[in-house]
Design an enzyme around this catalytic site. Sequence first.
Site, mmCIF file in Angstrom:
data_model
loop_
_atom_site.group_PDB
_atom_site.id
_atom_site.type_symbol
_atom_site.label_atom_id
_atom_site.label_comp_id
_atom_site.label_asym_id
_atom_site.label_seq_id
_atom_site.Cartn_x
_atom_site.Cartn_y
_atom_site.Cartn_z
ATOM 1 N N LYS A 195 59.617 61.561 30.559
ATOM 2 C CA LYS A 195 59.723 60.427 29.824
ATOM 3 C C LYS A 195 59.184 59.133 30.519
ATOM 4 C CE LYS A 195 62.986 57.214 29.494
ATOM 5 N NZ LYS A 195 61.994 55.994 28.772
ATOM 6 N N SER A 249 64.631 51.251 38.560
ATOM 7 C CA SER A 249 65.540 50.293 39.221
ATOM 8 C C SER A 249 66.776 51.008 39.604
ATOM 9 C CB SER A 249 65.952 48.933 38.126
ATOM 10 O OG SER A 249 67.079 49.852 37.064
ATOM 11 N N THR A 250 67.493 50.080 40.890
ATOM 12 C CA THR A 250 68.565 50.509 41.484
ATOM 13 C C THR A 250 69.722 50.837 40.525
ATOM 14 O OG1 THR A 250 67.984 49.750 43.637
ATOM 15 C CG2 THR A 250 70.112 50.271 43.273
ATOM 16 N N VAL A 252 69.661 51.657 37.327
ATOM 17 C CA VAL A 252 69.456 52.923 36.615
ATOM 18 C C VAL A 252 69.876 54.145 37.357
ATOM 19 C CG1 VAL A 252 67.763 54.204 34.923
ATOM 20 C CG2 VAL A 252 68.092 51.654 34.853
ATOM 21 N N GLU A 271 63.420 56.564 43.806
ATOM 22 C CA GLU A 271 62.483 55.552 44.245
ATOM 23 C C GLU A 271 62.911 54.305 43.558
ATOM 24 O OE1 GLU A 271 60.398 52.820 44.493
ATOM 25 O OE2 GLU A 271 58.582 54.096 43.881
ATOM 26 N N CYS A 305 56.892 47.840 43.375
ATOM 27 C CA CYS A 305 57.980 48.024 44.127
ATOM 28 C C CYS A 305 58.078 47.610 45.505
ATOM 29 C CB CYS A 305 58.748 49.179 43.811
ATOM 30 S SG CYS A 305 57.429 50.352 43.902
ATOM 31 N N GLU A 402 65.425 41.610 43.446
ATOM 32 C CA GLU A 402 64.269 41.969 43.158
ATOM 33 C C GLU A 402 63.699 41.208 41.691
ATOM 34 O OE1 GLU A 402 61.230 45.872 43.117
ATOM 35 O OE2 GLU A 402 63.138 46.181 41.708
#
Length: 504
Positions: A195, A249-250, A252, A271, A305, A402
């Site tokens: 996806k 993202s953290t 998600v 990651e 990132c 972030e």
Amino acid sequence: MADHCNGSSHSSESFANIPPIKFTKLFINGNFVDSVSGKTFEAIDPRTGEAITLVSKGDKEDVDLAVKAARFAFDNGPWPRLSGSERGRILMKLADLIEENIEEIASLDAINGGKLFSLCKLIDIPAASMALRYYAGAADKIHGTVLKLSKGLQGYTLREPIGVVGAIIPWNFPTIMFFMKVAPALAAGCTIVVKPAEQTPLSALYYAHLAKLAGVPDGVLNVVNGYGETAGAAISSHMDIDKVSFTGSTEVGRKIMVAAATSNLKPVSLELGGKSPLLIFDDADVDEAANIAFNGMFFNKGEICVASSRVHVQEGIYDKIVDKLVEKAKALVVGDPFDPQVNQGPQTDKKQFEKILSYIEHGKREGATLLTGGKHIGQKGYYIQPTIFADVKDDMIVAKNEIFGPVMSLMKFKTMEEGIKRANNTTYGLAAGVITKDLNVANTVSRSVRAGIVWINCYAVFDMDCPYGGYKMSGFGRDYGLDALNQYLQIKSVVTPIHDSPWH
């Protein structure tokens, strides 16, 4: 047609012959198909905020079809049963096809993601071919070990493909992230459902087309465009997906872990976000250090990132470094990513654009000193000036969160011990950097900072053979290197008795 960061940006197609968009549907079981619902969504050009084309919108039903195709291809198709060298040959062919179509693919990532067309041709698209060739070379070298068991037994291990993989990739490096997941998974003998980010689906669909031309069998590679809360959630919770690999993202990442745990306990690789520190010591060459820090932060418009968003400078050279960085930021040319004179294109989408501007306002309100930038550019499109804050405290939002945009925070430190402590004062642990001529300092810092990759006297330098991933809330699992290949393999132990062996 492009101006420095304090000017306006002009969007024009005169810089490049942008080809027509050929692939906008879902790619399932070797064919481009409409979504079950027939719904579509707009792929946006961040230069203007206007639609490029309509793309099929995948949902749970489409993920089910893609997984069904991938499952059949894994359980009954040729891909896992081909020799590793034969899989490698097909992946090599795909790498060749990518290089033959580099101009067209680079234009897709530029128009869809606001990425510099020149750098897509120089870095992103060649990285796809490199990843394919690296893992193609590894495909026929997958093997287990012979075990020395303590009893009258013989044992050995097999490394078997894990099965059907679900990959959910972000929008900042659409091409690199696609093959960061697809290349090792296919080399291992897995099948996969990808996806792509809803912001940047166009190049992923083109790669699906090329994969079929290269000889990848139907059902082995499937691409389902769609939104995270629908298509992404369906992949994470699917009972017939054997592994999920996610970059994003953290926030998600947490949801994916929960979905994996409450469905079939599929393993996940994550990651996630970063707020990476770069420590510059007094003995560093000022020009070189400023170059490394600037490029580490503002490469790809800060949408990276591992961005060196927290720059800690030892007090002896702090003022000199600050002056150099501000000078560089003011000279940066922001504008149309197809213009060869431009250094920074637009942010990828409106939501991210507004989020970055919001963080800049937070920095001002909390008392950080805005040295340069801080504003959007132009009347249309998602252009933001490269922005540098000084006098940033560790507890400020701009130092903790972030931002994922062209915003640098500068901090001063006195001793190595203070620098290490402040570098580790974050929930993240993706990357870090140290600039010094003292080998002892470099060694101490690199072993003391809690991060998955540490660069010494360089920054954001990647290689196919170098594993990459996070500590702490930056996730777990590794991309690149043979460590990534092993994430798509399971270890099976096989034990047989040996009767009347003359030795043990």
